[in-house]
Motif scaffolding. Structure first.
Motif, PDB file in Angstrom:
ATOM      1  N   MET A   1      -2.709   1.650  -4.266  1.00 34.21           N
ATOM      2  CA  MET A   1      -2.668   0.654  -3.197  1.00 34.21           C
ATOM      3  C   MET A   1      -1.256   0.134  -2.927  1.00 34.21           C
ATOM      4  O   MET A   1      -1.044  -0.650  -2.024  1.00 34.21           O
ATOM      5  N   TRP A   2      -0.319   0.583  -3.750  1.00 30.37           N
ATOM      6  CA  TRP A   2       1.039   0.046  -3.568  1.00 30.37           C
ATOM      7  C   TRP A   2       1.648   0.498  -2.253  1.00 30.37           C
ATOM      8  O   TRP A   2       2.509  -0.188  -1.700  1.00 30.37           O
ATOM      9  N   HIS A   3       1.194   1.636  -1.731  1.00 31.65           N
ATOM     10  CA  HIS A   3       1.728   2.064  -0.444  1.00 31.65           C
ATOM     11  C   HIS A   3       1.287   1.121   0.676  1.00 31.65           C
ATOM     12  O   HIS A   3       2.021   0.913   1.636  1.00 31.65           O
ATOM     13  N   VAL A   4       0.076   0.523   0.516  1.00 36.17           N
ATOM     14  CA  VAL A   4      -0.381  -0.442   1.520  1.00 36.17           C
ATOM     15  C   VAL A   4       0.519  -1.681   1.495  1.00 36.17           C
ATOM     16  O   VAL A   4       0.948  -2.194   2.534  1.00 36.17           O
ATOM     17  N   ALA A   6       3.599  -1.839   0.383  1.00 39.34           N
ATOM     18  CA  ALA A   6       4.930  -1.460   0.872  1.00 39.34           C
ATOM     19  C   ALA A   6       4.934  -1.387   2.396  1.00 39.34           C
ATOM     20  O   ALA A   6       5.849  -1.888   3.047  1.00 39.34           O
ATOM     21  N   ALA A   7       3.860  -0.804   2.959  1.00 39.31           N
ATOM     22  CA  ALA A   7       3.773  -0.698   4.419  1.00 39.31           C
ATOM     23  C   ALA A   7       3.758  -2.091   5.044  1.00 39.31           C
ATOM     24  O   ALA A   7       4.394  -2.340   6.067  1.00 39.31           O
ATOM     25  N   THR A  75      -8.708  -3.119   0.598  1.00 39.64           N
ATOM     26  CA  THR A  75      -7.426  -2.742   1.192  1.00 39.64           C
ATOM     27  C   THR A  75      -6.799  -3.911   1.924  1.00 39.64           C
ATOM     28  O   THR A  75      -5.603  -4.166   1.810  1.00 39.64           O
ATOM     29  N   TRP A  78      -4.981  -6.356  -0.164  1.00 41.00           N
ATOM     30  CA  TRP A  78      -3.619  -5.911  -0.501  1.00 41.00           C
ATOM     31  C   TRP A  78      -2.654  -6.206   0.631  1.00 41.00           C
ATOM     32  O   TRP A  78      -1.509  -6.548   0.399  1.00 41.00           O
TER      33      TRP A  78
END
Ligand code: NAG
Length: 262
Positions: A1-4, A6-7, A75, A78
């Motif tokens: 979920m770190w990409h969420v 970061a986005a 999601t 996050w």
């Protein structure tokens, strides 16, 4: 979920910068604080709309209010992390510019003047953001376990009123507070706020009661005490805010009535 996450950290500040850039082009000669206010309001509206849509998708797809799952519920929690952090900073920035524009630092350095102004004008909002980051999101992500996506969705639907609240602030900024648009928007603020932030709570209890076949008034005694306490804690500031909005609406209505008399 770190990409969420970061986005989100790219998306929200990036959108803010974009709005700021466009506002500067479209409305030259404003104060820094005004550009900052308009840009952060647009970002809030976008976030509010995204949250409300996610909430609607989650609540409508979870038939079992306790056990059904939808990936968007987690999601979006996050997504709230970068948004709340960005928005807290945007609030601070707005007050920083305000102090700069008004040049009243009262002998304080710029940083403490901005913090002071922020604490005075937006204390409750600050508490809301900090509580969301430190309590609501961790509980939603790590503590609640595999249950309650439906209720996460309900809380996201509460964001439905944000775009209208923000639009109202932008209209005032544009000196359109006496326009028809501002009145129509005001009606939407009242309506969405009441439906999605106040009625939401009885609705959540109703949904629980319906599933387990208990009447509404018995639901509070059928769920754990901490659920009632959290619901009440979340509802209290909403009632206070709704009261402020009603007061403002009455003032607008009275003003327009008295200007017609003249
Ligand atoms: C709020 O109330 C409902 C009752 O139906 C409950 O299921 C839910 O878990 C409560 N929310 C929180 C955050 O405790």
């Amino acid at each position: 979920m770190w990409h969420v996450v970061a986005a989100g950290f790219l998306f929200f500040p990036g959108l803010y910068q974009l709005c700021n850039h466009c506002a500067r082009r479209a409305l030259p000669g404003w104060l820094e604080a005004d550009y900052s206010l308009v840009s952060s309001r647009i970002v809030s509206s976008v976030q509010g709309a995204l949250a409300a849509v996610s909430g609607i998708i989650v609540t409508t797809s979870c038939k079992d209010v306790k056990f059904d799952r939808h990936w968007l519920a987690t999601t979006y929690l996050w997504v709230l992390i970068p948004y709340m952090m960005y928005d807290t900073y945007a609030m601070y920035l707005r007050h920083w510019y305000k102090c700069q524009d008004s040049k009243v630092l009262n002998g304080k350095d710029h940083f403490s003047a901005a913090i002071n102004s922020l604490l005075q004008k937006e204390f409750l909002m600050l508490v809301h953001h900090i509580a969301t980051l430190t309590i609501l999101v961790p509980v939603g992500l790590f503590i609640r376990g595999d249950i309650g996506d439906f209720y996460v969705g309900c809380l996201l639907v509460a964001e439905m009123s944000t775009p209208f609240v923000s639009l109202g602030k932008v209209l005032i900024q544009l000196n359109l507070q006496n326009s028809i648009l501002h009145k129509v928007n005001g009606a939407f603020v009242l309506l969405t706020f009441f439906a999605c932030r106040i009625l939401l709570f009885p609705f959540m209890y109703h949904a629980y009661g319906k599933q387990f076949g208990i009447p509404l008034y018995k639901v509070p005694f059928n769920i754990p005490l901490h659920c009632n306490i959290t619901n009440a804690t979340m509802m209290a500031p909403q009632i206070y805010w709704f009261w402020l909005i009603c007061r403002k609406a009455m003032r607008i209505y009275r003003n327009s009535a008295s200007s017609k008399d003249r």
